[in-house]
Write a protein that holds these residues in place. Sequence first.
Motif, short mmCIF file in Angstrom:
data_model
loop_
_atom_site.label_atom_id
_atom_site.label_comp_id
_atom_site.label_asym_id
_atom_site.label_seq_id
_atom_site.Cartn_x
_atom_site.Cartn_y
_atom_site.Cartn_z
N ASN A 64 0.83 -1.20 0.00
CA ASN A 64 0.00 0.00 0.00
C ASN A 64 0.87 1.25 0.00
N ASP A 65 0.26 2.40 -0.27
CA ASP A 65 1.02 3.64 -0.43
C ASP A 65 0.93 4.48 0.84
N LEU A 66 2.01 4.44 1.64
CA LEU A 66 2.04 5.25 2.86
C LEU A 66 1.95 6.74 2.57
N GLY A 67 2.27 7.13 1.34
CA GLY A 67 2.16 8.53 0.96
C GLY A 67 0.72 9.04 0.95
N ARG A 68 -0.24 8.11 1.01
CA ARG A 68 -1.66 8.50 1.01
C ARG A 68 -2.13 8.93 2.40
N ILE A 69 -1.35 8.62 3.44
CA ILE A 69 -1.79 8.94 4.79
C ILE A 69 -0.77 9.86 5.46
N ALA A 70 -1.18 10.43 6.58
CA ALA A 70 -0.34 11.36 7.33
C ALA A 70 0.01 10.76 8.67
N PRO A 71 1.04 11.30 9.36
CA PRO A 71 1.32 10.83 10.71
C PRO A 71 0.08 10.89 11.58
N GLY A 72 -0.10 9.83 12.39
CA GLY A 72 -1.30 9.71 13.20
C GLY A 72 -2.37 8.85 12.55
N ALA A 119 -7.10 -12.66 -4.37
CA ALA A 119 -7.92 -12.49 -3.17
C ALA A 119 -8.77 -11.22 -3.20
N ARG A 120 -8.76 -10.51 -4.31
CA ARG A 120 -9.52 -9.26 -4.47
C ARG A 120 -9.12 -8.23 -3.41
N SER A 121 -7.84 -8.22 -3.12
CA SER A 121 -7.27 -7.25 -2.17
C SER A 121 -6.41 -6.22 -2.89
N GLY A 122 -6.65 -6.05 -4.16
CA GLY A 122 -5.88 -5.08 -4.93
C GLY A 122 -6.04 -3.66 -4.46
N TRP A 123 -7.12 -3.38 -3.71
CA TRP A 123 -7.32 -2.03 -3.16
C TRP A 123 -6.22 -1.68 -2.14
N ALA A 124 -5.51 -2.69 -1.63
CA ALA A 124 -4.42 -2.47 -0.68
C ALA A 124 -3.07 -2.43 -1.37
N VAL A 125 -3.07 -2.23 -2.68
CA VAL A 125 -1.83 -2.15 -3.46
C VAL A 125 -1.74 -0.76 -4.09
N GLY A 126 -0.60 -0.12 -3.89
CA GLY A 126 -0.35 1.18 -4.52
C GLY A 126 0.17 0.97 -5.92
N LYS A 132 0.40 2.62 -8.53
CA LYS A 132 1.18 3.68 -9.19
C LYS A 132 2.55 3.90 -8.55
N LYS A 133 2.81 3.20 -7.44
CA LYS A 133 4.13 3.33 -6.80
C LYS A 133 5.21 2.74 -7.71
N PRO A 134 6.39 3.34 -7.74
CA PRO A 134 7.44 2.80 -8.59
C PRO A 134 8.08 1.54 -8.03
N ALA A 162 5.37 -8.88 -10.67
CA ALA A 162 4.52 -10.06 -10.79
C ALA A 162 3.04 -9.69 -10.64
N LEU A 163 2.76 -8.78 -9.71
CA LEU A 163 1.37 -8.40 -9.48
C LEU A 163 0.80 -7.58 -10.63
N ILE A 164 1.60 -6.69 -11.18
CA ILE A 164 1.13 -5.91 -12.33
C ILE A 164 0.85 -6.83 -13.52
N THR A 165 1.73 -7.82 -13.73
CA THR A 165 1.51 -8.77 -14.82
C THR A 165 0.21 -9.55 -14.60
#
Length: 368
Positions: A81-89, A255-262, A264-266, A273-276
């Motif tokens: 997941n993309d930690l850049g989407r959230i802030a401290p706290g 597992a249809r958990s792709g919502w927990a994958v960033g 667009k992250k490099p 493997a996941l993008i493929t």
Amino acid sequence: MSADAADALARSPLHERHVALGAKFASFGGWEMPLEYAGGGVLKEHSAVRDAAGVFDVSHLGKARVRGAGAAGFVNACLTNDLGRIAPGQAQYTLCCADDGGVVDDLIAYLIADDHVFLIPNAANTAEVVRRLTVAAPAGVTVTNEHQRYAVLAVQGPQSAEVLAKLGLPTEHDYMSFATTTLGDTELIVCRTGYTGEHGYELVVPWDDAVAVWDALIAAGVRPCGLGARDTLRTEMGYPLHGQDLSPEITPVQARSGWAVGWKKPEFWGRDALITEKTEGPRRTLRGLELTGRGIPRGHMDVYAGGQQIGETTSGTFSPTKKVGIALALLDTAAGVSDGDLVEIDIRGRRAEARVVKPPFVQPSVRA
């Protein structure tokens, strides 16, 4: 469970409290934890969380800390997941994947600061998550396993805020955010997270202070609940359990958990493997199954359509809320099964009809 087997398992700091409450114990990820309590049982404990408030001792969950300049960026380059989407706290559900996209673990990351991330992995996978992060950590970033430095108490249910407010603990913060506070002389973290689909909180408490906090919660009127009810609650929500619905052999795409994958992250472990797999489409997909008649499905039961095996269940239980058997199952994409279709589950040699549905099986009360 034999005495020798029990002696080989780790124990929560609340073990004696559970014994006093007449708990029935089981092994969870190398820990001896309460399955249910005398005078309650899974059904009553499940209902307490759906209707009022219950507290689970989930101290078997792992705890790890990543510190140093660029710690958040390092974790973000490892986990999905993309930690850049959230802030401290704030906290975030994320995955630790292998290079082939298989899930080593699913966990919660607490972003404390740019140089400080606290992780809560699953019990059985903590050492491996810590090992992988330690091997990959750049100079100046440290990874420490703090598995038995903290207990975790999950207070869940529509009355959970009322219970914590009685103790003067914060309750108004947003979902997936946390606050550091005190209860008496104990400093603890109160996070708006859970695994039940209900409004709830998870309290991260110093190991030696767990008994005092547990006693305060029980005195405030919350019902102790075992991990049996936690499993029926999470299954009703369709939440995956690592080792069953997610695993080194089951990717987040399946597992249809792709919502927990960033996406667009490099960079993150298993990215290529996941993008493929996402681009080509998974060969199997996790679906919900709801029985149309009697029967209780469990994991690893064959699923059929048109007389052909098309997959197998990964989790299954009786839904105390819906009064029907429910399951999660990995079904072959080529079978072309859609929501609303009927399939059959082989339950100990008997074919039980089930309808394909999209989880959750029960409407959650949690709102982001």
